[in-house]
Design a protein around this motif. Structure first.
Motif, PDB file in Angstrom:
ATOM      1  N   PRO A 590       0.867  -1.283   0.191  1.00 28.20           N
ATOM      2  CA  PRO A 590      -0.066  -0.069   0.131  1.00 28.20           C
ATOM      3  C   PRO A 590       0.691   1.323  -0.066  1.00 28.20           C
ATOM      4  O   PRO A 590       0.346   2.302  -0.490  1.00 28.20           O
ATOM      5  CB  PRO A 590      -0.775  -0.300   1.455  1.00 28.20           C
ATOM      6  N   ALA A 591       2.093   1.140   0.648  1.00 28.06           N
ATOM      7  CA  ALA A 591       2.906   2.445   0.719  1.00 28.06           C
ATOM      8  C   ALA A 591       3.430   2.775  -0.508  1.00 28.06           C
ATOM      9  O   ALA A 591       3.770   3.658  -0.822  1.00 28.06           O
ATOM     10  CB  ALA A 591       4.020   2.395   1.872  1.00 28.06           C
ATOM     11  N   ILE A 592       3.884   1.588  -1.419  1.00 27.99           N
ATOM     12  CA  ILE A 592       4.504   1.839  -2.523  1.00 27.99           C
ATOM     13  C   ILE A 592       3.675   1.886  -4.046  1.00 27.99           C
ATOM     14  O   ILE A 592       4.155   2.297  -4.929  1.00 27.99           O
ATOM     15  CB  ILE A 592       5.830   0.672  -2.862  1.00 27.99           C
ATOM     16  N   ARG A 593       2.342   1.398  -3.652  1.00 25.30           N
ATOM     17  CA  ARG A 593       1.414   1.699  -4.737  1.00 25.30           C
ATOM     18  C   ARG A 593       1.263   2.964  -5.654  1.00 25.30           C
ATOM     19  O   ARG A 593       1.032   3.019  -6.759  1.00 25.30           O
ATOM     20  CB  ARG A 593       0.109   1.023  -4.361  1.00 25.30           C
ATOM     21  N   PRO A 594       1.464   4.279  -4.634  1.00 26.54           N
ATOM     22  CA  PRO A 594       1.565   5.501  -5.454  1.00 26.54           C
ATOM     23  C   PRO A 594       2.615   5.770  -6.262  1.00 26.54           C
ATOM     24  O   PRO A 594       2.483   6.685  -7.198  1.00 26.54           O
ATOM     25  CB  PRO A 594       1.635   6.394  -4.252  1.00 26.54           C
ATOM     26  N   LEU A 595       3.717   4.711  -6.171  1.00 29.15           N
ATOM     27  CA  LEU A 595       4.828   4.868  -7.157  1.00 29.15           C
ATOM     28  C   LEU A 595       4.642   4.023  -8.219  1.00 29.15           C
ATOM     29  O   LEU A 595       5.447   4.137  -8.999  1.00 29.15           O
ATOM     30  CB  LEU A 595       6.044   4.642  -6.396  1.00 29.15           C
ATOM     31  N   GLY A 596       3.528   3.212  -8.370  1.00 31.93           N
ATOM     32  CA  GLY A 596       3.436   2.476  -9.344  1.00 31.93           C
ATOM     33  C   GLY A 596       4.056   0.886  -9.328  1.00 31.93           C
ATOM     34  O   GLY A 596       4.130   0.258 -10.351  1.00 31.93           O
ATOM     35  N   TYR A 597       4.362   0.717  -8.045  1.00 30.07           N
ATOM     36  CA  TYR A 597       5.072  -0.674  -7.641  1.00 30.07           C
ATOM     37  C   TYR A 597       3.778  -1.400  -7.104  1.00 30.07           C
ATOM     38  O   TYR A 597       3.065  -1.291  -6.272  1.00 30.07           O
ATOM     39  CB  TYR A 597       5.852  -0.730  -6.705  1.00 30.07           C
ATOM     40  N   ASP A 598       3.926  -3.093  -7.394  1.00 32.26           N
ATOM     41  CA  ASP A 598       3.262  -4.143  -6.564  1.00 32.26           C
ATOM     42  C   ASP A 598       3.850  -4.799  -5.853  1.00 32.26           C
ATOM     43  O   ASP A 598       5.293  -4.253  -5.445  1.00 32.26           O
ATOM     44  CB  ASP A 598       2.881  -4.918  -7.604  1.00 32.26           C
ATOM     45  N   LEU A 654       5.936   2.999 -18.895  1.00 34.63           N
ATOM     46  CA  LEU A 654       6.977   4.332 -18.912  1.00 34.63           C
ATOM     47  C   LEU A 654       7.210   4.861 -17.505  1.00 34.63           C
ATOM     48  O   LEU A 654       8.215   5.378 -16.852  1.00 34.63           O
ATOM     49  CB  LEU A 654       6.435   5.216 -20.119  1.00 34.63           C
ATOM     50  N   ALA A 655       5.975   5.168 -17.020  1.00 29.36           N
ATOM     51  CA  ALA A 655       5.819   6.078 -15.770  1.00 29.36           C
ATOM     52  C   ALA A 655       6.454   5.001 -14.551  1.00 29.36           C
ATOM     53  O   ALA A 655       7.210   5.601 -13.753  1.00 29.36           O
ATOM     54  CB  ALA A 655       4.334   6.102 -15.089  1.00 29.36           C
ATOM     55  N   ALA A 702      10.269   9.659  -7.029  1.00 28.27           N
ATOM     56  CA  ALA A 702       9.869   8.631  -7.805  1.00 28.27           C
ATOM     57  C   ALA A 702       8.401   8.894  -7.773  1.00 28.27           C
ATOM     58  O   ALA A 702       7.731   8.733  -8.736  1.00 28.27           O
ATOM     59  CB  ALA A 702       9.878   7.434  -6.862  1.00 28.27           C
ATOM     60  N   TRP A 703       7.859   9.526  -6.769  1.00 25.14           N
ATOM     61  CA  TRP A 703       6.163   9.884  -6.940  1.00 25.14           C
ATOM     62  C   TRP A 703       5.951  10.926  -7.852  1.00 25.14           C
ATOM     63  O   TRP A 703       5.247  10.812  -8.377  1.00 25.14           O
ATOM     64  CB  TRP A 703       5.763  10.173  -5.336  1.00 25.14           C
ATOM     65  N   VAL A 704       6.823  11.940  -7.854  1.00 21.33           N
ATOM     66  CA  VAL A 704       6.742  13.016  -8.445  1.00 21.33           C
ATOM     67  C   VAL A 704       6.849  12.618  -9.918  1.00 21.33           C
ATOM     68  O   VAL A 704       5.817  12.820 -11.122  1.00 21.33           O
ATOM     69  CB  VAL A 704       7.674  14.127  -8.588  1.00 21.33           C
ATOM     70  N   VAL A 705       7.906  11.891 -10.381  1.00 18.43           N
ATOM     71  CA  VAL A 705       8.118  11.187 -11.631  1.00 18.43           C
ATOM     72  C   VAL A 705       6.858  10.417 -12.159  1.00 18.43           C
ATOM     73  O   VAL A 705       6.471  10.648 -13.150  1.00 18.43           O
ATOM     74  CB  VAL A 705       9.461  10.364 -11.804  1.00 18.43           C
ATOM     75  N   TYR A 706       6.476   9.484 -11.247  1.00 15.28           N
ATOM     76  CA  TYR A 706       5.173   8.579 -11.640  1.00 15.28           C
ATOM     77  C   TYR A 706       3.873   9.565 -11.905  1.00 15.28           C
ATOM     78  O   TYR A 706       3.277   9.244 -12.781  1.00 15.28           O
ATOM     79  CB  TYR A 706       4.928   7.500 -10.393  1.00 15.28           C
ATOM     80  N   GLN A 707       3.734  10.608 -11.055  1.00  5.47           N
ATOM     81  CA  GLN A 707       2.473  11.357 -11.309  1.00  5.47           C
ATOM     82  C   GLN A 707       2.608  11.957 -12.859  1.00  5.47           C
ATOM     83  O   GLN A 707       1.752  12.421 -13.472  1.00  5.47           O
ATOM     84  CB  GLN A 707       2.507  12.316  -9.988  1.00  5.47           C
ATOM     85  N   ILE A 708       3.836  12.587 -13.069  1.00  7.32           N
ATOM     86  CA  ILE A 708       3.969  13.410 -14.185  1.00  7.32           C
ATOM     87  C   ILE A 708       4.043  12.582 -15.284  1.00  7.32           C
ATOM     88  O   ILE A 708       3.248  12.887 -16.572  1.00  7.32           O
ATOM     89  CB  ILE A 708       5.311  14.106 -14.314  1.00  7.32           C
ATOM     90  N   LEU A 709       4.396  11.200 -15.318  1.00  6.47           N
ATOM     91  CA  LEU A 709       4.424  10.444 -16.684  1.00  6.47           C
ATOM     92  C   LEU A 709       3.100   9.591 -16.822  1.00  6.47           C
ATOM     93  O   LEU A 709       2.777   8.871 -17.712  1.00  6.47           O
ATOM     94  CB  LEU A 709       5.720   9.367 -16.333  1.00  6.47           C
ATOM     95  N   SER A 710       2.169   9.387 -15.544  1.00 13.87           N
ATOM     96  CA  SER A 710       1.252   8.725 -15.628  1.00 13.87           C
ATOM     97  C   SER A 710       0.090   9.211 -16.663  1.00 13.87           C
ATOM     98  O   SER A 710      -0.016  10.342 -16.647  1.00 13.87           O
ATOM     99  CB  SER A 710       0.412   8.456 -14.417  1.00 13.87           C
TER     100      SER A 710
END
Length: 710
Positions: A590-598, A654-655, A702-710
């Motif tokens: 749950p903590a790493i899901r916002p970064l796009g990770y499982d 990509l994200a 990592a969160w900023v990058v994921y949000q920008i590229l999602s």
């Protein structure tokens, strides 16, 4: 019955070796002690001490190599240590005698420290080293005249060529030290009434020791708060001005020293330009100097990277074969698994770094010994200082591109603790070689292999990751500069010695001692964490493991080798998922899901603390890649085709890929590095802070990058 005679027990004594930086003190220490050296630390501080016990005639002498310093004033940690040891405030290191090493070509600077030691009333002998340099500069010293003025034995040496070494051994074996009279009248430095009170309270031998305690009491960690408050009260009551007195002492001392030198030293103008001056015009050029330095560092970095590859591969293969051999010889069981999968690989994870550490410190030793390192420090200081670093920080940072471990160990050349600490804290942000396999796989997933003109986009992205590390280092250093507050002043004094050929014996001793320190100190922590990670990955709730394995479909009769291999990998993946470390992966999902990770990526993040490159093998196991885990293309293709069963989207889009790249660029995921930081800072405070801030930086970025590229 004949009488049995018991041989007399050898007497032992302790000698402190002191001197300015770059006067050959370390060379003399190496010549006297060889490989008998030991490394410890001074209580309450982070600076290492080197010491060794040698045979000196009928005696045994313990030589303590004190940090190089120009004076005994409370301006740096090195000076505090010299003050503490010579004044006997650290009883475990209190010397019986002092050997003071002076650069014969620069007597005035060296005698400033020597005369301060004389005023302490310690038995002393002086070594005038670098006689060859003095001769080249037309300097001649009348040793007997100097002895008459100072009242202590004087010996001329050239330690580089072993000239005068026998004389030093004779001084030690015959204890040819003399207790000098005071050089300056201490009553001019400290009021007699105040001095008497301090001497009585702290049981000091003379007034100059009382004066030094007044100077150092704020920086002396061995003093209790009660003693510190008492001193402050007495100083204020006496209306004593410390700063003005230090200035007066400096003026008095240099004036008196000049009177001694007028009688003992003659200088002849040789009328020729020294080679050092000519070389400095090249190496210190405002443009060419930087280009030469970058070229030299590029060559060193390439050599460390290339030359260490073969021995590291051999070490890796040796421990792998040792594990396999042990597995074949020992009976199956938990103990065998611990030895073959935990202890042996853990030891291998320590030893495998030795080639890099030894080679890097060999090159650093050569640069130091030739005199070039001082020029590097001078060149880089102006660039690094605005960010909270100094010129000596550049070598550790560049070394961090190969590996953070030798880079952090190289910070020992930084005398100022604040500058050294900031360098230690930011060096792991440099993209090391362990991150390279992760970058290669993820960049291959995120960016197509295409070109813009002559430039490959994947290569540009890889270069961008290294530049990102440099930007992160400078920005973080600037933040730490604003946050960290130390009483120690941040300044840089650099000695510019003459250029010389390196002393290969000293280089080899440096390689040996640095490698030994790493194995014996950091290695213990690395091994312990390796075993813990093995336990977490090998065990889990029995019911969960059985259920996970039962879900894997067994191969049909007559299955091919490839199908059997795929089945074995699926079993390994199921076992890892149901292990304690797999449970931890699900827990942090749950903590790493916002970064796009499982949860699978979560497991890789946890196991990467053993070493960042473990990401590759962990992904191979989790995704049941039916090929060699080192086959990056196979792993890359598998990860690229992995689909999230809930959303139907690619897991590594990509994200997610770029988010993971940035996370690995900034996160502290290397227990070996943590072990070395613990070793260098003498505690867990700074490794914990480093792990927290780097993890936070990695997560937010990592969160900023994921949000920008999602």
């Amino acid at each position: 019955m004949p009488e049995v005679l018991t041989p007399p027990r050898q007497s032992t004594f302790t000698v402190a070796l002191v001197g300015n930086p770059n006067v050959g003190k370390t060379t003399i220490f190496n010549r006297l002690t060889g490989l008998r050296q030991k490394v410890g630390n001074y209580p309450g501080v982070t600076v290492d001490k080197r010491f060794a016990t040698i045979k000196a005639g009928e005696h045994e002498a313990t030589i303590i190599d004190l940090p190089g310093t120009y004076s005994i004033y409370p301006n740096s940690e090195d000076e505090v240590i010299v003050h503490r040891v010579l004044n006997g405030l650290d009883s475990s290191n209190k010397p019986d005698f002092v050997l003071a090493v002076v650069d014969m070509s620069n007597m005035e600077r060296g005698l400033f420290l020597v005369t301060q030691i004389m005023d302490m009333g310690l038995p002393l002998a002086i070594i005038l080293n670098m006689s060859d340099t003095a001769e080249e500069q037309g300097v001649k010293v009348k040793s007997h005249a100097l002895y008459q003025s100072l009242g202590v034995p004087v010996l001329q040496t050239n330690a580089r060529s072993n000239q005068g070494l026998e004389g030093i051994l004779e001084v030690l074996s015959k204890k040819m030290f003399e207790k000098p009279e005071g050089f300056l009248a201490s009553t001019d430095l400290l009021p007699a009434s105040l001095s008497e009170k301090i001497q009585q309270r702290f049981d000091l031998d003379n007034q100059y020791q009382a004066y030094q305690l007044v100077r150092f009491y704020e920086n002396e960690p061995t003093l209790s708060e009660e003693h510190r408050n008492w001193l402050q009260t007495e100083i204020e009551a006496a209306k004593y001005n410390l700063q003005a007195t230090q200035l007066e002492e400096t003026q008095y001392r240099y004036r008196a020293i000049q009177g001694v030198l007028d009688k003992a030293v003659t200088k002849t103008d040789l009328g020729r330009k020294r080679l050092t001056d000519k070389l400095d015009k090249i190496f210190l050029h405002k443009i060419g100097g930087y280009a030469i330095f970058l070229t030299i560092m590029l060559v060193i970095f390439q050599a460390v990277f290339a030359w260490s590859a073969m021995p590291m591969d051999l070490i890796d293969g040796f421990f792998a074969s040792m594990s396999a051999r042990a597995a074949g010889l020992l009976p199956p069981g938990v103990l065998t698994d611990l030895i073959t999968e935990g202890i042996i690989p853990g030891i291998g994870g320590i030893v495998i770094f030795i080639p890099q550490i030894a080679l890097l410190f060999a090159f650093l030793g050569i640069l130091e010994d030739t005199g070039y390192m001082s020029r590097v420090v001078f060149l880089m200081d102006r660039i690094m200082r605005p960010f909270g670093l100094n010129g000596k920080s550049v070598v550790p940072l560049i070394s961090g591109i190969a590996c953070a471990i030798p880079g952090i160990m190289a910070t020992r050349n930084i005398g100022n603790w604040k500058d050294r600490l900031i360098t230690i804290m930011v060096t792991p942000l440099m993209s090391c070689s362990a991150r390279l396999p992760v970058y290669v796989i993820l960049i291959g997933i995120a960016i197509p292999e295409s070109y813009i003109g002559p430039f490959n986009l994947q290569a540009v992205a890889l270069l961008g990751m290294y530049l990102l590390g440099i930007v992160a280092v400078l920005f973080t250093s600037w933040i730490l500069k604003l946050i960290l507050h130390f009483k120690e002043k941040s300044y840089l004094v650099v000695e510019m010695p003459m250029y010389r050929l390196p002393r290969w014996k000293d280089v080899l001793i440096t390689m040996y001692s640095k490698s030994k320190t790493f194995v014996l100190e950091a290695g213990k922590v690395i091994l312990a964490i390796s075993i813990v990670l093995w336990v977490l990955a090998s065990y889990g709730p029995s019911s969960a493991r059985e259920e996970a394995i039962a879900k894997v479909e067994s191969p049909a009769a007559g299955a091919t080798d490839e199908q059997l291999t795929t089945y074995e990998n699926q079993i390994a993946s199921a076992e890892l998922e149901s292990s304690y470390i797999g449970i931890m992966g699900h827990f942090i999902e749950p903590a790493i899901r916002p970064l796009g990770y499982d949860w699978k990526i979560g497991i890789a993040l946890i196991t990467s603390f053993a070493a960042r490159e473990v990401f590759v093998s962990t992904m191979a196991t989790l995704y049941s890649v039916g090929a060699d885990v080192e086959d990056e293309l196979t792993i890359q293709e598998k990860l690229n085709s992995e689909v999230n069963p809930e959303t139907g989207n690619k897991v590594f889009n990509l994200a997610t890929a770029f988010s993971l790249i940035v996370f690995y660029a900034f996160a502290m995921q290397c227990m070996s590095t943590l072990a070395v930081v613990y070793r260098e800072t003498k505690g867990w405070k700074w490794p914990v802070i480093q792990t927290v801030y780097m993890t936070a930086l990695a997560y937010v970025s990592a969160w900023v990058v994921y949000q920008i590229l999602s």
